[in-house]
Design an enzyme around this catalytic site. Structure first.
Site, PDB file in Angstrom:
ATOM      1  CB  CYS A 211      42.743  22.068  57.926  1.00  0.00           C
ATOM      2  SG  CYS A 211      42.749  22.082  59.617  1.00  0.00           S
TER       3      CYS A 211
ATOM      4  CB  CYS B 267      41.157  18.549  56.031  1.00  0.00           C
ATOM      5  SG  CYS B 267      40.065  17.390  56.603  1.00  0.00           S
TER       6      CYS B 267
ATOM      7  CD  GLU C   8      32.557   8.830  54.729  1.00  0.00           C
ATOM      8  OE1 GLU C   8      31.810   9.038  53.728  1.00  0.00           O
ATOM      9  OE2 GLU C   8      33.680   9.055  54.965  1.00  0.00           O
TER      10      GLU C   8
ATOM     11  CB  CYS D 117      39.857   5.977  62.429  1.00  0.00           C
ATOM     12  SG  CYS D 117      40.055   7.670  62.075  1.00  0.00           S
TER      13      CYS D 117
ATOM     14  CB  CYS E 236      35.648  19.405  60.746  1.00  0.00           C
ATOM     15  SG  CYS E 236      36.871  19.851  61.700  1.00  0.00           S
TER      16      CYS E 236
ATOM     17  CG  ASN F 189      46.072  10.113  52.487  1.00  0.00           C
ATOM     18  OD1 ASN F 189      46.742   9.344  51.886  1.00  0.00           O
ATOM     19  ND2 ASN F 189      45.822  10.046  53.799  1.00  0.00           N
TER      20      ASN F 189
ATOM     21  CB  CYS G  21      44.720  11.195  57.289  1.00  0.00           C
ATOM     22  SG  CYS G  21      45.507  10.009  58.255  1.00  0.00           S
TER      23      CYS G  21
ATOM     24  CB  SER H  73      47.015  18.189  63.312  1.00  0.00           C
ATOM     25  OG  SER H  73      46.507  17.230  63.193  1.00  0.00           O
TER      26      SER H  73
HETATM   27  N1  SAH Z   1      40.801  17.564  63.869  1.00  0.00           N
HETATM   28  C1  SAH Z   1      41.630  16.533  64.352  1.00  0.00           C
HETATM   29  C2  SAH Z   1      41.438  15.043  64.081  1.00  0.00           C
HETATM   30  C3  SAH Z   1      41.155  14.865  62.493  1.00  0.00           C
HETATM   31  S1  SAH Z   1      42.189  15.086  61.408  1.00  0.00           S
HETATM   32  C4  SAH Z   1      43.069  17.019  64.016  1.00  0.00           C
HETATM   33  O1  SAH Z   1      43.141  18.032  63.256  1.00  0.00           O
HETATM   34  O2  SAH Z   1      44.091  16.394  64.584  1.00  0.00           O
HETATM   35  C5  SAH Z   1      43.167  13.614  61.437  1.00  0.00           C
HETATM   36  C6  SAH Z   1      44.662  13.860  60.794  1.00  0.00           C
HETATM   37  O3  SAH Z   1      44.547  13.554  59.543  1.00  0.00           O
HETATM   38  C7  SAH Z   1      45.237  15.041  61.218  1.00  0.00           C
HETATM   39  O4  SAH Z   1      46.578  14.899  61.779  1.00  0.00           O
HETATM   40  C8  SAH Z   1      45.163  15.929  59.898  1.00  0.00           C
HETATM   41  O5  SAH Z   1      46.418  16.709  59.681  1.00  0.00           O
HETATM   42  C9  SAH Z   1      45.300  14.603  58.968  1.00  0.00           C
HETATM   43  N2  SAH Z   1      44.800  15.018  57.718  1.00  0.00           N
HETATM   44  C10 SAH Z   1      43.917  15.764  57.107  1.00  0.00           C
HETATM   45  N3  SAH Z   1      43.758  15.906  55.831  1.00  0.00           N
HETATM   46  C11 SAH Z   1      44.626  15.086  55.339  1.00  0.00           C
HETATM   47  C12 SAH Z   1      45.209  14.778  53.961  1.00  0.00           C
HETATM   48  N4  SAH Z   1      44.275  15.284  52.990  1.00  0.00           N
HETATM   49  N5  SAH Z   1      46.076  14.205  53.782  1.00  0.00           N
HETATM   50  C13 SAH Z   1      46.573  13.460  54.879  1.00  0.00           C
HETATM   51  N6  SAH Z   1      46.450  13.847  56.043  1.00  0.00           N
HETATM   52  C14 SAH Z   1      45.470  14.551  56.227  1.00  0.00           C
END
Ligand code: SAH
Length: 358
Positions: free
Chosen positions: A131, A134, A103, A120, A127, A308, A349, A232
């Site tokens: 986390c 996510c 995606e 993006c 991944c 989100n 995100c 992050s």
């Molecule tokens: N792995 C990288 C890039 C992908 S995530 C990283 O960790 O930065 C891109 C951004 O989306 C990150 O800042 C992450 O913290 C955020 N993100 C992930 N899940 C999310 C969610 N459920 N709501 C809002 N932001 C989220």
């Protein structure tokens, strides 16, 4: 009048490949290996500068080469769906050569500086970082994407925007995956995006977001690239951060912040710290104080991202976010807040997933 005229685009530009041969510059290089090098440059110009819809329109090339390219590397994108719900966000599911579907998202927004079209990109299919907030993490991990698979996501939207006379202005490595676990492909894709003869996207318009891998943060500082670094963070204490992001157990905050200090020392570039706001978890005034302390005297700003998604975790109320923000600002830390695009099409995100339909 929608910003995206998807149906017209699908008919004109996105014919599904009939022979499943996808265009790839490595492949084009091989196909043209016996030719003078300028033929390769002409092919490159046809794609990146002229954005031709078929090799037959690349008239600088002799007919024989055009036929060969048409046959072996047609200018077609294999896609599953392109969805746009809220006029500003568009999500594409692109099929890679091995059948994996990845995606990628286009965000269109107007700023004081004019219209921005941000792609993006995903750097990995899935991944492995795990986390807890996510959705990509829940989908698991498949593999690293190649440099041309990353560039291909931008090329797809470059072709898409061509119809409306627009261009991709910004690229953020904030889709699926951890870019620094795929370091060399990510860097080589950045060089292609930045190359004046290729995408010609200014390095300052490119941002790489990492969950915090210290040695790669330091390595990026020595690449001599003016890209933006985003980290992050999401929590300012090891206890909380490790409970949200397993990576923190391996690279605790001291290691992470030391690498960021070295990065800034070398590049003199301002770092963005992303901070997802999750109700009752990391959104308190005390936590804002801790964050301010952690970031004291660091050349940076904080980007607050309201959480989100659905389920147990929630985004705080607007007044809680406001309070958190004001604590940081009182301590002299610059704060921005991310507008959440594309929640209704799961393009926001942390909502991107992949599917393995080989
Ligand atoms: N792995 C990288 C890039 C992908 S995530 C990283 O960790 O930065 C891109 C951004 O989306 C990150 O800042 C992450 O913290 C955020 N993100 C992930 N899940 C999310 C969610 N459920 N709501 C809002 N932001 C989220």
């Amino acid at each position: 009048m929608p910003l995206f005229n998807i149906s017209a685009f699908l008919i004109v530009k996105l014919r599904k490949p009939v022979n499943n041969k996808l265009m790839d510059f490595e492949k084009i290089k091989t196909l043209l290996a016996g030719q003078p090098y300028y033929r390769y440059l002409q092919a490159q110009k046809a794609i990146y500068r002229d954005t031709v819809s078929s090799w037959q329109s690349a008239t600088a090339l002799p007919k024989k080469i055009r036929d060969l390219l048409e046959q072996e590397a047609p200018i077609e994108f294999d896609f599953e769906t392109v969805k746009s719900v809220d006029r500003s966000t568009l999500k594409a599911l692109l099929k890679m050569g091995d059948g994996l579907v990845v995606e990628t998202v286009l965000l269109r927004h107007t700023t004081r500086a004019g219209q921005r079209n941000t792609v993006c990109v995903s750097s990995q299919a899935g991944c492995p970082m795990g986390c807890i907030f996510c959705r990509t993490a829940k989908a698991g991990y498949e593999r690293n994407l190649t440099s041309s698979e990353i560039e291909g996501q931008v090329l797809f939207f470059k072709y898409f925007l061509k119809n409306s006379g627009a261009r991709v202005s910004n690229v953020v490595y904030m889709g699926m995956g951890e870019p620094f676990l795929n370091y060399s492909n990510v860097i080589s894709s950045i060089r292609v995006l930045n190359d004046r003869e290729k995408f010609d996207i200014g390095a300052r318009k490119i941002s790489v977001s990492t969950c915090g891998i210290p040695d790669k943060i330091e390595k990026l500082a020595s690449e001599n690239l003016q890209v933006n670094l985003a980290v992050s963070l999401n929590a300012a204490t090891d206890k909380l951060r490790s409970s949200l992001m397993p990576v923190n157990s391996k690279y605790p905050l001291k290691m992470l912040m030391d690498s960021v200090r070295k990065y800034i020392g070398k590049t003199n570039r301002r770092v963005m710290f992303e901070y997802i706001m999750i109700e009752g978890i990391n959104d308190g005034a005390q936590q804002a104080e801790e964050l301010a302390l952690l970031l004291k005297e660091i050349l940076c700003f904080v980007n607050l991202i309201p959480f989100n998604g659905t389920g147990k975790l929630k985004s705080p109320q607007e007044d809680v976010i406001k309070k958190f923000r004001s604590v940081l600002e009182k301590k002299g830390i610059a704060v921005t807040q991310r507008h959440s695009y594309g929640q209704d099409i799961s393009a926001a995100c942390g909502q991107l997933v992949y599917s393995n339909k080989k």
